[in-house]
Design a protein around this motif. Structure first.
Motif, PDB file in Angstrom:
ATOM      1  N   VAL A  39      11.994 -14.220 -27.348  1.00 10.81           N
ATOM      2  CA  VAL A  39      12.687 -12.930 -27.411  1.00 10.81           C
ATOM      3  C   VAL A  39      11.947 -11.840 -26.651  1.00 10.81           C
ATOM      4  CG1 VAL A  39      13.661 -13.471 -29.701  1.00 10.81           C
ATOM      5  CG2 VAL A  39      11.603 -12.085 -29.543  1.00 10.81           C
ATOM      6  N   ILE A  40      12.731 -10.853 -26.274  1.00  7.87           N
ATOM      7  CA  ILE A  40      12.172  -9.636 -25.667  1.00  7.87           C
ATOM      8  C   ILE A  40      12.487  -8.509 -26.638  1.00  7.87           C
ATOM      9  CG2 ILE A  40      12.461  -7.974 -23.783  1.00  7.87           C
ATOM     10  CD1 ILE A  40      13.275 -10.347 -21.991  1.00  7.87           C
ATOM     11  N   TYR A  41      11.473  -7.756 -27.036  1.00  9.84           N
ATOM     12  CA  TYR A  41      11.716  -6.585 -27.878  1.00  9.84           C
ATOM     13  C   TYR A  41      12.102  -5.418 -26.983  1.00  9.84           C
ATOM     14  CZ  TYR A  41       9.689  -9.131 -31.776  1.00  9.84           C
ATOM     15  OH  TYR A  41       9.466 -10.047 -32.761  1.00  9.84           O
ATOM     16  N   ILE A  42      13.287  -4.896 -27.186  1.00  3.77           N
ATOM     17  CA  ILE A  42      13.740  -3.760 -26.384  1.00  3.77           C
ATOM     18  C   ILE A  42      13.174  -2.495 -27.030  1.00  3.77           C
ATOM     19  CG2 ILE A  42      15.785  -2.489 -25.562  1.00  3.77           C
ATOM     20  CD1 ILE A  42      17.288  -5.249 -25.846  1.00  3.77           C
ATOM     21  N   ASP A  43      12.520  -1.674 -26.233  1.00  7.15           N
ATOM     22  CA  ASP A  43      11.910  -0.453 -26.779  1.00  7.15           C
ATOM     23  C   ASP A  43      12.882   0.715 -26.726  1.00  7.15           C
ATOM     24  OD1 ASP A  43       9.226  -1.020 -27.670  1.00  7.15           O
ATOM     25  OD2 ASP A  43       8.867  -1.654 -25.608  1.00  7.15           O
TER      26      ASP A  43
END
Ligand code: G6P
Length: 608
Positions: free
Chosen positions: A203-207
């Motif tokens: 996963v990529i954590y969207i900031d």
């Protein structure tokens, strides 16, 4: 609270999105819906109530498509009904949006859009946002979303798609969490790891402020200046079994029973038997800051607040450091004394609770050092804090927090031990403490093994309308937590009190219909608590006592006695809360309540 799932790939994404929505049910919701791109158009299916109803409607229509967004809604603006459910379509039907959070300036935006002849079907803030995007749309969805979000005040995580731009989902956030999932040539958007764990662990954590453009070619992230951002792909360590019931009837029962293991996980690698102390890597650089702080606050909400209260007592008692505990929702508005020498420790299972997040942002702004104790790795609070500790309890799905509570308390005791050893605690007493603490998981297991008696007590009191919970010292927060568990899942009115306080009011309520749960282990207030029990009995109340194994005396006055092993008083909250969790669980089951998703409650409260 609300949940978001989105899919872009080569397969029919409807089953994936529906699966994701089911995985998000635990967060609490009252309606659900999906939107599917089909031949340049957007089809929307929504239903009030359970996902099952949405599933039936979808099966009936046979709708399918390779680009899909879905949502579970927990009503904030507008009653829970089909019309107010998400996805919302823009008035021209070209744009669909799912939204978590609240748009604070939606009324003025609505007026503005109405003047521009945009027609609304609902009174929701989310419909205002989708129409604002439509109004600003000039053929490029990401540009319209970026422009629209620059005009709104509030909190949001959104996923949006346009019929005129097939094969694309645009998602962005400010406040509520959002992740992108990568699974080969399939891509996901979700508000919660649990929604997509079955399909990917990458996963990529969207900031905050970042925008994700998801297409069949991948996930592109741009920042608020429209510049591409290279994001790290993180591996989720939870496995799918951890978000399934694993043979238990309910998640809550599974999570109660996991506590022997979760306590071990909370302590793993953190006990230092040789030096009689604890090691908390994430706080290593801040120990001195805590010791020299002008003020040390712990802030939290709900069950985490009760853990914070126990934290206050153990840190003060073991380390002699003064601690102030504040409800995050109060702390943020009360002009607390905060400067560069202040330390604020936030406790949150989810790491997403809006009030706790806002409280730490406020403290940070005023110059405080902000630390966290969280369960969910990569959560907003975990990322917003300067340092902190994970409790490693694994996903907690039941709305009523159980295993997270005992793990939070464990970490707080470790912190107290660490601070205490640096001050007055001797090596010998430290060694004994560490050795006692390492035995806690087995002690908890022995309490879990005696659930038969608690079932009997639940049967006896299942029709009660009110309950009182009493405790003193370390056990007063346990009384509060016991009462909270009962009211959350059984809807019985329950209150927790410091035992001696009953004579200042609650005793007026006691009669033969009032069960009173008293946490009465043999600690320094035992004799006083016995007096309090006598006062209840003199008014015909029924007493259920949580007492030390082998205590013969208490059996003579209490109606029911639930024995717990003798432990050092600092560990009592962890051991004494287990029977209270089980009591609440069994009473709720006997009353036919949905313990995992109690009415009106949400697991992760992302609105203020
Ligand atoms: C909600 C949950 C509670 C939880 C509280 C704080 O009310 O239903 O179980 O204790 O939020 O949540 P947090 O994730 O910050 O610990």
């Amino acid at each position: 609270m609300c949940g978001i799932v989105g899919y872009v790939g080569k397969k029919n994404g409807v089953p994936m999105v529906m699966n994701g929505l089911r995985r998000l049910e635990y967060r609490g919701y009252d309606s659900a819906g999906i939107s599917v791109q089909i031949d340049g158009k957007l089809e929307v299916t929504k239903q009030k109530g359970k996902i099952e109803l949405l599933d039936r409607a979808i099966t009936k229509s046979g709708i399918r498509g390779e680009v899909v967004i879905g949502h579970t809604r927990w009503a904030t603006h507008g009653v829970p009904n089909k019309k107010n459910a998400h996805p919302h379509l823009s008035s021209d039907g070209n744009i669909a949006l799912v939204h978590n959070g609240i748009i604070e300036n939606y009324k003025s935006l609505r007026k503005y859009l109405q003047k521009e002849n945009i027609k609304f079907k609902t009174k929701t803030d989310s419909e205002v946002l989708v129409n604002l995007i439509e109004h600003l749309y000039r053929g490029n969805l990401e540009e319209a979303v970026a422009e629209a979000t620059s005009r709104i005040i509030g909190s949001y995580a959104i996923a949006v798609m346009a019929g005129s731009e097939p094969g694309k989902i645009v998602a962005t956030r400010f406040g509520p969490p959002l992740i992108a999932g990568l699974a080969g040539d399939e891509f996901y958007i979700a508000s919660d790891v649990a929604a997509i764990l079955e399909f990917t662990k990458d996963v990529i954590y969207i900031d905050d402020g970042e925008l994700a453009i998801v297409t069949g070619d991948g996930v592109k992230i741009i920042d608020s200046n429209n510049l591409p951002v290279t994001k790290e792909v993180k591996k989720i360590l939870w496995d799918i079994g951890s978000i399934e019931k694993g043979g238990y009837e309910h998640f809550m029962l599974k999570e109660i029973n996991e506590q022997c293991e979760t306590l071990r996980d909370a302590m793993r690698g953190r006990l230092d038997p040789k030096n009689g102390t604890a090691k908390l890597g994430g706080l290593l650089d801040y120990v001195h800051t805590i010791e020299s702080a002008s003020q040390f606050y712990i802030t939290a909400c709900g069950t985490s607040y009760h853990a914070a209260m126990i934290g206050e007592s153990v840190i003060e008692s073991m380390a002699g450091i003064p601690v102030e505990v504040e409800y995050a929702s109060e702390f943020r508005y009360k002009d607390p004394i905060i400067d560069q020498n202040t330390v604020v420790l936030a406790i949150s299972q989810s790491g997403e609770t809006a009030d706790t997040l806002a409280a730490i942002k406020m403290a940070k702004k005023k110059g405080a050092t902000v630390l966290g104790i969280c369960n969910v790795v990569g959560s907003s609070i975990a990322r917003e804090t300067d340092g902190g500790v994970y409790i490693h309890a694994g996903p907690e799905i039941g709305v009523a927090s159980t295993k997270a509570f005992t793990s939070q308390v464990t970490v707080l005791i470790l912190l107290a031990q660490l601070l205490g050893r640096r001050k007055n605690l001797t090596l010998a007493s430290g060694k004994k403490f560490v050795s006692d603490m390492s035995r806690l998981p087995d002690i908890v297991q022995s309490v879990l093994d005696s659930s038969g008696l608690i079932k009997k007590i639940a049967e006896k009191f299942k029709h009660a309308d009110n309950f009182l919970y009493l405790g003193r010292g370390f056990n007063y927060p346990v009384a509060l937590e016991g009462a909270l568990k009962l009211k959350e899942i059984s809807y019985i009115h329950a209150e927790g009190y410091p035992a001696a306080e009953i004579k200042h009011g609650p005793i007026a309520l006691i009669d033969e219909k009032m069960p009173v749960v008293v946490i009465a282990p043999q600690d320094k207030t035992y004799d006083k608590v016995i007096n309090n029990i006598e006062q209840v009995k003199a008014r015909n109340g029924s007493v259920i006592a949580i007492a030390t194994e082998g205590d013969k005396e208490i059996g003579k006055i209490a109606d029911w006695v639930i024995p717990i092993p003798k432990v050092e008083s600092h560990f009592l909250p962890i051991v004494a809360v287990i029977p209270l969790q089980l009591l609440a669980y069994y009473i709720a089951i006997l009353r036919g309540c949905n313990v995992d998703q109690p009415r009106n409650l949400a697991k992760s409260v992302t609105v203020e």
